[in-house]
Design a protein around this motif. Structure first.
Motif, PDB file in Angstrom:
ATOM      1  N   GLY A 194      47.762  11.189  12.493  1.00  0.00           N
ATOM      2  CA  GLY A 194      48.119  10.546  11.816  1.00  0.00           C
ATOM      3  C   GLY A 194      47.353   9.458  11.391  1.00  0.00           C
ATOM      4  N   ALA A 195      46.217   8.838  12.059  1.00  0.00           N
ATOM      5  CA  ALA A 195      44.983   7.915  12.444  1.00  0.00           C
ATOM      6  C   ALA A 195      44.396   7.822  11.476  1.00  0.00           C
ATOM      7  CB  ALA A 195      44.935   7.850  14.035  1.00  0.00           C
ATOM      8  N   ASP A 196      44.220   6.189  10.689  1.00  0.00           N
ATOM      9  CA  ASP A 196      43.325   7.046   9.846  1.00  0.00           C
ATOM     10  C   ASP A 196      41.941   5.829  10.379  1.00  0.00           C
ATOM     11  OD1 ASP A 196      44.619   6.812   7.420  1.00  0.00           O
ATOM     12  OD2 ASP A 196      45.701   4.789   7.894  1.00  0.00           O
ATOM     13  N   PHE A 197      42.185   5.511  11.391  1.00  0.00           N
ATOM     14  CA  PHE A 197      40.649   5.086  12.009  1.00  0.00           C
ATOM     15  C   PHE A 197      41.169   4.809  13.503  1.00  0.00           C
ATOM     16  CE2 PHE A 197      42.694   1.620  11.479  1.00  0.00           C
ATOM     17  CZ  PHE A 197      42.022   0.355  12.258  1.00  0.00           C
ATOM     18  N   VAL A 198      39.643   5.582  14.792  1.00  0.00           N
ATOM     19  CA  VAL A 198      39.906   4.489  15.692  1.00  0.00           C
ATOM     20  C   VAL A 198      39.305   3.428  15.949  1.00  0.00           C
ATOM     21  CG1 VAL A 198      40.999   7.414  16.758  1.00  0.00           C
ATOM     22  CG2 VAL A 198      38.817   6.420  16.837  1.00  0.00           C
TER      23      VAL A 198
END
Length: 470
Positions: free
Chosen positions: A263-267
């Motif tokens: 569910g990460a929106d960015f890394v």
């Protein structure tokens, strides 16, 4: 699996269809808000290891990088920002680090950022928000004609604890806002709308990483912070608009793909960028880093938080620094002053670790602090245990400087922040031209990680359905 998109207010399907591109992963709001091609960023690294060249290389590729401002003088900071601006102009993305520090140091940094139009900062090592951070966040905040609140100064906060995450998902503390308004540090209008904004735009769940680390496992930390955001969004719409990212352990396509699946929106990447042409450390340090394996890191005391017991993760392979650093910390725990050390131990520390006498080290320390922070010297001269801590952490500072400068005579004492992610990337690049760091660049690593992650997730959507065993 993704936060409501800040540009559309709708929630996108996680991985629709097939043939995913790297620019399809993560939050479209992140990409639009930062004018970035990917939902990806390179994090800051202390004393400009995340260098001007590294940030400029990322910006020219249409990618977001944060400059490592921690530990720089005001003059060095201003000169670096001017160089970045000259290279990237006003429309390519970049950010600068703001490290939790003494209030006066934070205030000076924020003065520089506001004066030079720095619109993105990476807030690191904060347990609670500070007045300087609130002032940066609210300066220029206003309502558009449609009534929506705009904050021109964007904050990415890196956290490894849920209480810190909650502080950044919340509006600026009311007491700090009142004090800033009363002192004329923000306008009445900025103070009035403070309750309608969260303290950050992007919140990065920092798992086990190089440098300072709480060793949180990503598989536990990221879901906990995602859940916290969703819960807080019921009472604070601004919290629901904060994008949640993943850092720590991101060094391969597989790691990035796993973060996006969770569910990460960015890394955000760190250690892997230290082993690139543009990183602001020595060739000698990079030569060591490119041979690191996953198991070649170890925890040591953090020199800047020595007395608090905070840990940092560093490279172990081929170096004496980790063992020597841990030895000094053990001696400090067991003794109340340098005078308590037995003769053999004192001799070993001075000759083999410090490379000079305790008195010589203390004179160096005094010359450093006597004008800028005389209270530090006064306290240490009254408290033998504090003086011992300063004497021992002198070694940590020297070890960092030796690594960055590539001091051949102090090679075994290099302190090199590093997490296991670099070992995983090194394994992937083994046998390719990029095995040698002289052929590695941060934007190329970004493409490798994000393109590989998109390919992995595309293939995963077409896996045959398993047939249950009879």
């Amino acid at each position: 699996m993704h936060s409501p998109d800040s540009t559309s207010g709708t929630r996108a399907a996680p991985f629709p269809g097939s043939g995913l591109r790297p620019e399809d992963l993560g939050s479209a709001g992140f990409r639009a808000g930062h004018s970035a091609a990917y939902a990806y960023a390179t994090g800051s690294m202390y004393k400009a290891i995340a260098s001007v060249d590294l940030v400029v290389r990322m910006g020219r590729a249409g990618l977001l990088g944060y400059f490592g401002a921690g530990g720089l003088s005001d003059e060095e900071l201003v000169a670096s920002i001017r160089r970045i601006r000259a290279e990237l102009g006003d429309h390519r993305p970049f950010g600068v680090n703001l490290l939790s520090s003494r209030p006066e140091r934070e205030e000076r940094s924020v003065d520089v950022y506001l004066a030079h139009g720095v619109r993105r900062i990476e807030a690191a090592s904060y347990v609670r928000v500070s007045p300087a951070l609130v002032r940066y966040r609210l300066t220029g905040a206003h309502r558009d004609r449609d009534g929506s609140v705009r904050t021109p100064n964007l904050i990415m906060a890196k956290v490894s604890r849920q209480e810190a995450a909650e502080a950044f998902l919340s509006p600026p503390p009311a007491a700090i806002v009142r004090d800033l308004a009363a002192a004329g540090r923000i306008t009445p209008h900025e103070a009035e709308i403070a309750g309608s904004v969260a303290m950050c735009d992007d919140l990065c769940a920092e798992a086990d990483s190089g440098g300072h680390t709480d060793q949180r496992p990503m598989i536990a930390l990221l879901p906990a912070i995602l859940t916290l955001r969703e819960r807080m969004a019921f009472t604070s719409p601004a919290a629901g608009r904060v994008r949640i990212g993943a850092a720590g352990g991101i060094g391969t396509p597989e790691a990035a793909a796993a973060a996006f699946v969770m569910g990460a929106d960015f890394v955000l990447t760190g250690s892997v960028n230290q082993c690139t042409v543009e990183a602001g450390t020595s060739d000698a340090a990079k030569d060591l880093l490119q041979h690191a394996r996953v198991q070649d890191t170890i925890l040591v005391p953090a020199g800047d938080m020595f007395e608090l017991g905070t840990k940092a993760q560093v490279l172990r392979r081929g170096l004496f620094f980790p063992a020597r650093a841990n030895k000094l910390y053990e001696l400090w725990l067991r003794h109340d002053s340098l005078d308590e050390l037995d003769e053999d131990t004192a001799d070993h520390v001075q000759r083999r670790i410090l490379g000079r006498s305790f008195d010589e080290v203390w004179q160096e320390i005094k010359s450093r602090y006597v004008e800028s922070r005389p209270a530090v010297i006064e306290r240490a001269e009254q408290d033998p245990k504090r003086r011992m801590a300063l004497t021992f952490t002198w070694y940590f500072a020297r070890a960092t400087r030796a690594a960055m400068e590539g001091d051949a005579g102090s090679r075994v004492d290099f302190q090199i922040p590093c997490g296991p992610a670099l070992g995983a990337l090194n394994e992937r690049l083994r046998g390719t031209p990029q095995e040698d760091w002289r052929h590695r660049h941060p934007d190329d690593i970004a493409r490798l990680i994000m393109t590989g992650a998109a390919d992995l997730l595309s293939r995963a959507t077409h896996l045959p359905t398993p047939v249950a065993a009879a």
